[in-house]
Motif scaffolding. Structure first.
Motif, short mmCIF file in Angstrom:
data_model
loop_
_atom_site.label_atom_id
_atom_site.label_comp_id
_atom_site.label_asym_id
_atom_site.label_seq_id
_atom_site.Cartn_x
_atom_site.Cartn_y
_atom_site.Cartn_z
N GLY A 1 6.00 10.91 -2.14
CA GLY A 1 7.29 9.76 -2.07
C GLY A 1 7.33 9.15 -0.58
O GLY A 1 8.21 9.56 0.05
N PRO B 1 10.48 13.23 -2.51
CA PRO B 1 11.22 12.15 -2.58
C PRO B 1 12.78 12.20 -3.18
O PRO B 1 13.58 11.42 -2.79
N THR C 1 10.71 5.20 -3.13
CA THR C 1 11.61 6.39 -2.85
C THR C 1 12.73 5.59 -2.08
O THR C 1 14.11 5.98 -2.44
#
Length: 813
Positions: free
Chosen positions: A461, A530, A563
């Motif tokens: 992420g 994330p 993200t």
């Protein structure tokens, strides 16, 4: 309203061929539009105006070829050698080469997948090439070679121990929805062959799975349970099948309409599923209420057309109002200015609107076609017990009297119990589902776990800082980019930050100041995953420091990436939740005040609604987020579930409030005390409301069997919300409060009574045919399905209400 609906019901009954043919024509027309013009659904959850979207727009200006994060059909194949061995070992290196060759032959890949960055290749070789390139660039520019090696390690497709490697590529499609299921099947087959050779091979990314809308099994289970409940309610095979048939027609029209709408607007793949989920439940319930009232009316007249008209005019009036509350609640989702949520709300509202129309028109038309066969196929006959005065003595009456003995105890029990269930809500964490939160038996989750173990949780992420240096002198731009990268690297929870792209012309002379890039992308690799709160804190810190770094470098910056976008969407939804809750509760109070001509009754209804919503959200957090009882794996709650749940539960709560309490109000205005009116309301309404709530719970609970975590959690939340609101709030808390309030429950200031519109939800303005006692029929919202088993006794028992009705009418005049 009751008069107009009465006329509509009798017309539909009399001219049933025209009404049935009309609905068939509508179904065929919408089906043809869906088949001819439908486009694939889109799962873009972006919201215009959020910071990450603004940064993405800036990225598109500086890098015209940039693709929307939600449209990238990326695949990351995670390959690992057995424990204690390395992918560079000859045996495994050759196996990885074979895997790469097989992947390169898959359909829907770019013409030269090896030419893409980082390139579809053996991760051992790709990692060595990346490090060599970065080190060479550092030496040529006089940079720090050790820093270049660290940057290479941060983005390397090979783990530090050489055991795990990443093979990353993207399908050559416009959106994720364009990936063919056969392509995913081919990918799975290639991975299976590599596993047979001894490698550990898993895959994740948006392009690693087929984008198909869930559904099918859930609906069948819900329909099956509904059929059993209806069979127990009516004791007739034909009558039990009618609500399901009518509801399915409405759902078919609604879902085909949503499919056809994809030709004009973007529709999420979850939108049709949610519309079907809600449309099927309310469609069965609304038809059930009217059909049950029709059966009751047949006890007062032999004229089936008149019985259908009165059923639509009385129970149908309540259906219109109940449906209106659902429509308003769902449509009001547009207030929060979130496009994908607005689309889901409007689509579900449209399906509910069709369900109301179908119940009001198609049902009486089918009754007109069936005539005496409407309650055919009888499987049992109901012989209810009666009290000394001839009134029905059923479980509803028994329960109401139990409540009346200890109303304070029941109120306290409900408030404490629902309040306790709401406690986990304080830990609510909203996020969008990721591969790292998928079920542990999926290749996506297993690939994520391998990546996190080998490369760190943040590898999956990354955040992306877009740097716009168009207002910076050409000679200072590269230094500005470096300063931004250094600033990002200095933040807490950052493993690495480096410039991964500039928009410089590769053919230009680097010594020419005019060729200096105007934009750069700085990739930040967090230490956390994330969906981890630390990553969200990092995003906040970056944005808090943007103004300082922009002032220092003269650049304009923005943070984006998948993200960042999903985090911003979650934040926007969380911020909108209290506002929407206030709007819905305020709306509920006003609408119920109009219906019940009271202030305290709507107050108890809205407070009960608030309790049921909070308890539902708390239970959902406990089960899905915290993993209580081990039923589901713990993961964040999908961001749009709470606000969507509030809208749906509001509408459904008002359904049960209307169908149950309007009968109590009718009994009260006919002369009964509040205590007697509560008992009478349960006598005539509890059976049908129980059946309706059971059906709706079953329909929603069936969706918990789906694999998709969004649909699973939504099905659970809606099912448990019905249990809390229908069985706990409407059948325990509200009547107990009415017992405590007594006659004060129906108080309304005279000035307010004059300005509120008179909505005849109960059908009081409909007269009785000659020879039928005015008070002999239930003019409330819900039909007494048990009345079908008796005749004269019930008429005599209710005849004493005629004088009360006449007195009321004289008073009103």
């Amino acid at each position: 309203m009751a008069t107009l609906l009465h006329r509509l019901g009798t017309t539909a009954f009399r001219r049933w061929p025209l009404f049935i043919a009309g609905w068939v024509a509508v179904l065929l027309a919408i089906g043809a539009l869906a088949a001819g013009f439908a486009k694939p659904t889109s799962d873009s959850f972006s919201i215009p105006g959020i910071p990450s979207e603004q940064a993405a727009d800036l990225q598109s200006e500086l890098f015209p070829g940039a693709t929307d994060a939600f449209d990238q059909a990326n695949v990351t194949v995670v390959v690992a050698a057995p424990e204690g061995e390395s992918l560079s070992d000859p045996q495994w290196s050759g196996a990885v080469d074979d895997l790469v060759a097989a992947l390169s032959g898959l359909p829907q890949l770019p013409e030269d997948p090896q030419a893409t960055n980082p390139g579809l290749g053996n991760p051992v070789q790709v990692a060595a090439g990346q490090e060599q390139q970065l080190v060479q660039q550092a030496r040529q520019s006089g940079g720090d070679v050790d820093a270049a090696r660290a940057d290479a390690a941060a983005v390397s497709p090979l783990s530090s121990d050489g055991r795990v490697g990443l093979i990353t590529f993207a399908w050559d499609v416009d959106t994720v929805a364009d990936v063919d299921p056969t392509t995913i099947d081919d990918l799975t087959s290639v991975m299976d062959d590599a596993r047979d050779g001894g490698l550990v091979v898993e895959a994740n990314g948006a392009g690693s799975q087929t984008q198909t809308a869930p559904g099918g099994t859930a609906e069948l289970i819900g329909v099956g349970i509904a059929l059993v409940v209806l069979l127990l309610t009516f004791g007739s095979l034909v009558a039990a099948g009618l609500p399901i048939l009518i509801a399915l027609v409405g759902v078919a029209i609604g879902s085909l309409g949503i499919t056809a709408a994809t030709a004009l607007v973007d529709v999420s793949s979850f939108t049709p599923v949610l519309a079907v989920m809600i449309g099927l439940a309310v469609g069965i319930d609304y038809t059930l209420f009217i059909l049950a009232r029709y059966r009751t009316e047949l006890e007062h007249t032999d004229d089936r057309q008149e019985a259908a008209g009165r059923a639509v005019g009385t129970a149908g009036s309540a259906v219109v109002f109940a449906g209106l509350t659902v429509l308003i609640a769902l449509s009001a989702l547009s207030v929060v200015r979130i496009p994908f949520l607005t689309a889901m709300g409007v689509a579900a509202a449209a399906t509910v609107f069709i369900a109301v129309l179908i119940a009001l028109t198609l049902l009486p038309a089918v009754l007109g076609m069936l005539k005496s066969k409407s309650f055919g196929g009888r499987v049992r006959r109901y012989a209810p017990k009666r009290e000394a005065d001839g009134r029905l003595l059923n479980n509803g009456v028994r329960w109401a009297r139990v409540l009346g003995k200890r109303p304070v105890a029941f109120v306290l029990l409900v408030v404490v119990a629902l309040g306790a269930l709401a406690i986990p809500l304080k830990d609510l964490r909203l996020a969008f589902p990721t591969d790292s939160t998928a079920s542990t038996d999926t290749t996506q989750r297993q690939a994520s776990d391998l990546m996190a173990e080998a490369f760190g949780a943040g590898r999956e992420g990354p955040l992306l800082v877009v740097v716009d240096a168009r207002d910076v002198a050409a000679a200072d731009r590269n230094a500005a980019f470096g300063e931004v990268a250094a600033w990002a690297a200095g933040q807490d929870d950052v493993v690495n930050a480096q410039i991964v792209a500039t928009n410089a012309d590769p053919t230009a002379d680097p010594a020419d100041p005019a060729s200096a890039p105007t934009g750069a992308l700085v990739q930040i690799t967090p230490a956390s995953g994330p969906d981890d709160p630390d990553t969200q804190d990092l995003l906040t810190a970056l944005r808090d420091g943007q103004s300082d770094i922009e002032a220092s470098t003269g650049t304009t910056t923005g943070v984006t990436g998948l993200t960042a976008i999903t985090t911003d969407v979650s934040d926007r939804l969380a911020d909108a939740l209290p506002i929407y809750l206030v709007i819905v509760i305020g709306l509920a109070f006003i609408l119920l005040m109009i219906v019940f001509r009271s202030i305290l009754v709507p107050l108890t209804a809205t407070l009960g609604f608030l309790l049921s919503v909070l308890a539902t959200l708390g239970a959902t957090v406990a089960i899905f987020q915290e993993g209580a009882f081990g039923i589901f794996e713990g993961q964040p709650i999908v961001s749009f579930i709470p606000i969507f749940l509030i809208g749906v539960v509001f509408g459904l709560a008002m359904d049960y409030q209307v169908f149950l309490v309007t009968r109590m109000r009718e009994a009260h205005v006919h002369g009964m005390t509040t205590r007697e009116a509560v008992v009478d309301g349960f006598r005539n309404s509890a059976r049908v409301v129980t059946a309706a709530a059971t059906i709706m719970t079953a329909v929603f609970a069936g969706f918990m069997l789906e694999d998709d975590p969004i649909i699973k959690s939504m099905g659970f939340a809606l099912a448990i919300a019905i249990v809390f609101d229908a069985f706990v709030v409407r059948m325990v808390l509200v009547p107990a409060l009415l017992y405590l309030l007594g006659e004060k429950a129906w108080w309304l200031p005279r000035w307010l009574d004059r300005i509120l519109p008179d909505v005849d939800v109960e059908g009081e303005k409909l007269g009785r045919p000659a020879g039928v006692a005015a008070g002999g029929a239930h003019a409330g919202a819900v039909a007494d399905t048990e009345d079908a088993a008796h005749h004269g006794g019930a008429h005599a028992a209710r005849g004493h209400l005629a004088a009360d009705r006449s007195e009321e009418e004289r008073t009103r005049s």
